[in-house]
Motif scaffolding. Structure first.
Motif, short mmCIF file in Angstrom:
data_model
loop_
_atom_site.label_atom_id
_atom_site.label_comp_id
_atom_site.label_asym_id
_atom_site.label_seq_id
_atom_site.Cartn_x
_atom_site.Cartn_y
_atom_site.Cartn_z
N ILE A 1 -5.07 -65.93 12.56
CA ILE A 1 -4.96 -66.18 13.97
C ILE A 1 -3.72 -66.26 14.62
N CYS A 2 -2.73 -66.82 13.73
CA CYS A 2 -1.24 -67.03 14.15
C CYS A 2 -0.73 -65.80 14.13
N ASN A 3 -0.85 -64.88 13.22
CA ASN A 3 -0.43 -63.54 13.32
C ASN A 3 -0.61 -62.78 14.69
N GLU A 4 -2.12 -62.94 15.16
CA GLU A 4 -2.60 -62.36 16.38
C GLU A 4 -1.69 -63.02 17.53
N LEU A 5 -1.65 -64.49 17.40
CA LEU A 5 -0.84 -65.12 18.50
C LEU A 5 0.81 -64.69 18.63
N ASN A 6 1.23 -64.24 17.22
CA ASN A 6 2.56 -64.10 17.41
C ASN A 6 2.93 -62.70 17.69
N GLY A 7 1.92 -61.90 17.48
CA GLY A 7 1.82 -60.42 17.89
C GLY A 7 1.37 -60.17 19.24
N SER A 8 1.28 -61.19 19.99
CA SER A 8 0.52 -61.08 21.29
C SER A 8 -0.59 -60.19 21.70
N ASN A 9 -1.44 -60.13 20.57
CA ASN A 9 -2.68 -59.46 20.57
C ASN A 9 -3.80 -60.28 21.11
N VAL A 10 -3.53 -61.64 21.31
CA VAL A 10 -4.37 -62.64 21.77
C VAL A 10 -3.62 -63.51 22.90
N LEU A 11 -4.29 -64.28 23.92
CA LEU A 11 -3.26 -65.17 24.80
C LEU A 11 -3.17 -66.40 23.95
N ASN B 1 -13.14 -69.84 15.09
CA ASN B 1 -12.31 -70.19 16.26
C ASN B 1 -12.62 -69.16 17.58
N LEU B 2 -12.47 -69.69 18.56
CA LEU B 2 -12.67 -68.95 19.86
C LEU B 2 -11.50 -68.36 20.38
N LEU B 3 -11.00 -67.30 20.52
CA LEU B 3 -9.84 -66.94 20.90
C LEU B 3 -9.74 -65.99 22.53
N GLN B 4 -8.97 -65.98 23.33
CA GLN B 4 -8.97 -65.25 24.37
C GLN B 4 -8.12 -63.98 24.40
N ASN B 5 -8.70 -63.07 24.66
CA ASN B 5 -8.01 -61.77 24.41
C ASN B 5 -6.93 -61.50 25.45
N ARG B 6 -5.79 -60.62 25.04
CA ARG B 6 -4.66 -60.37 26.01
C ARG B 6 -5.18 -59.06 26.63
N ASN B 7 -6.01 -58.90 27.48
CA ASN B 7 -6.27 -57.78 28.26
C ASN B 7 -6.70 -58.03 29.41
N LYS B 8 -6.98 -57.03 30.49
CA LYS B 8 -7.27 -57.44 31.79
C LYS B 8 -8.37 -58.40 32.13
N TYR B 9 -9.38 -58.15 31.29
CA TYR B 9 -10.50 -59.03 31.29
C TYR B 9 -10.63 -60.71 30.96
N HIS B 10 -9.52 -60.52 30.06
CA HIS B 10 -9.38 -61.93 29.21
C HIS B 10 -10.39 -62.33 28.71
N ASN B 11 -11.38 -61.58 28.20
CA ASN B 11 -12.61 -61.96 27.29
C ASN B 11 -12.36 -62.73 26.32
N LYS B 12 -13.36 -63.36 25.66
CA LYS B 12 -12.95 -64.21 24.54
C LYS B 12 -13.88 -63.67 23.34
N ILE B 13 -13.34 -63.88 22.21
CA ILE B 13 -13.75 -63.29 20.86
C ILE B 13 -13.76 -64.30 19.50
N TYR B 14 -14.84 -64.46 19.08
CA TYR B 14 -14.90 -65.25 17.86
C TYR B 14 -14.04 -64.73 16.65
N TYR B 15 -13.35 -65.51 15.80
CA TYR B 15 -12.71 -65.02 14.60
C TYR B 15 -13.70 -65.96 13.59
N LEU B 16 -14.36 -65.44 12.64
CA LEU B 16 -15.13 -66.17 11.62
C LEU B 16 -14.69 -66.15 10.30
N SER B 17 -14.89 -67.14 9.38
CA SER B 17 -14.55 -66.98 7.86
C SER B 17 -15.46 -67.81 6.99
N GLU B 18 -15.53 -67.50 5.73
CA GLU B 18 -16.24 -68.55 4.96
C GLU B 18 -15.44 -69.92 5.03
N PRO B 19 -16.07 -71.02 4.87
CA PRO B 19 -15.46 -72.43 5.06
C PRO B 19 -14.24 -72.62 4.10
#
Length: 276
Positions: free
Chosen positions: A262-272, A234-252
């Motif tokens: 990813i849900c934990n990251e969204l709930n913790g406001s670590n990503v947008l 999945n491709l996520l947008q960071n919660r910083n002043k640059y709003h850059n994007k970062i991939y999160y990957l795993s085995e299928p």
């Protein structure tokens, strides 16, 4: 999909709705739709038995090239502990021509390259070549656990790399995959109830240094994994002043942990938000 993941996603989307409405009410619905579709795109029913081989992490201290690491992994994935081998892990009936066939290389002149890589591995005391038998000079798994650990190499993912690739470049791709695997720990004591099986591609430069590849080449190969669906992503947008994007990957087969993380990251406001 397990009920735990469904409930986690539902709660996450409710929380995210409030945040997106506050950020931009007009764009909120579309952003929420993309996030939901991106998280639901995965195959959550992959419950097949997963076979794997392994390499001790001590191989990263041997100072070998990325191609040599890729070849060592191929030898590992084709090795066996035979009754006549006295417990040694060996790959039998191996010649450079066999490796060329693995790599789908028709040009037999490339055998010189393979011989050079085998020499590199033998000079680094990682293999012992006797005729057409190659012994892996690895510690036992118990020994490896006490000395830095080991990397799992999943057969399905390894075969997927081979299916989508050909030539000497395959060796570098396998090496990057092993580098990614070296950062992951399938231990429920690490990170709580979900395993630490999600790779964030902020670490591309560190992997490149570990396997003797430039950061640019490592990033290119990670992108190749994504483009060819070698790994779930999945491709996520960071919660910083640059709003850059970062991939999160795993085995299928670890997509539930990927989505949970990813849900934990969204709930913790670590990503947008999730954008793909």
């Amino acid at each position: 999909m397990k009920k735990e993941i469904k409930d986690r996603m539902k709660l996450t989307m409710l929380n995210l709705k409030v945040k997106e409405k506050k950020r931009d009410d007009e764009k909120a619905d579309e952003r929420l739709r993309i996030t939901a579709e991106s998280l639901l795109k995965h195959n959550f029913d992959n419950d097949s038995v997963q076979y794997w081989g392994w390499l001790p992490k001590s191989v990263f201290d041997a100072g070998i090239s990325s191609r040599a690491l890729g070849l060592l992994t191929m030898l590992t994935m084709n090795s066996n502990t035979l009754p006549v081998s006295e417990g040694r892990r060996v790959t039998v009936r191996i010649k450079p021509s066999v490796v060329l066939n693995w790599l789908k290389i028709a040009n037999r002149n490339q055998a010189k390259t393979i011989r050079g890589l085998l020499d590199e591995l033998e000079n680094s005391s990682l293999i012992k070549v006797t005729g057409d038998e190659i012994e892996l000079l690895f510690p036992t798994m118990d020994e490896a656990k006490k000395n830095g650990g080991f990397c799992k190499v999943y057969t399905n993912t390894y075969n997927s790399i081979l299916d989508h690739s050909h030539g000497v470049a395959t060796l570098n791709r396998i090496a990057v995959y092993v580098g990614v695997r070296s950062l992951l720990y399938e231990d429920k004591n690490v990170g709580g109830s979900h395993w630490n099986v999600v790779y964030h591609n902020r670490s591309d430069g560190w992997i490149g240094e570990k396997i003797d590849l430039s950061e640019a080449t490592t990033k290119k190969i990670i992108q190749w994994f994504i483009d060819n669906d070698i790994l779930a992503w999945n491709l996520l947008q960071n919660r910083n002043k640059y709003h850059n994007k970062i991939y999160y990957l795993s085995e299928p087969h670890h997509v539930e942990s990927l989505v949970y993380d990813i849900c934990n990251e969204l709930n913790g406001s670590n990503v947008l938000r999730v954008v793909a």
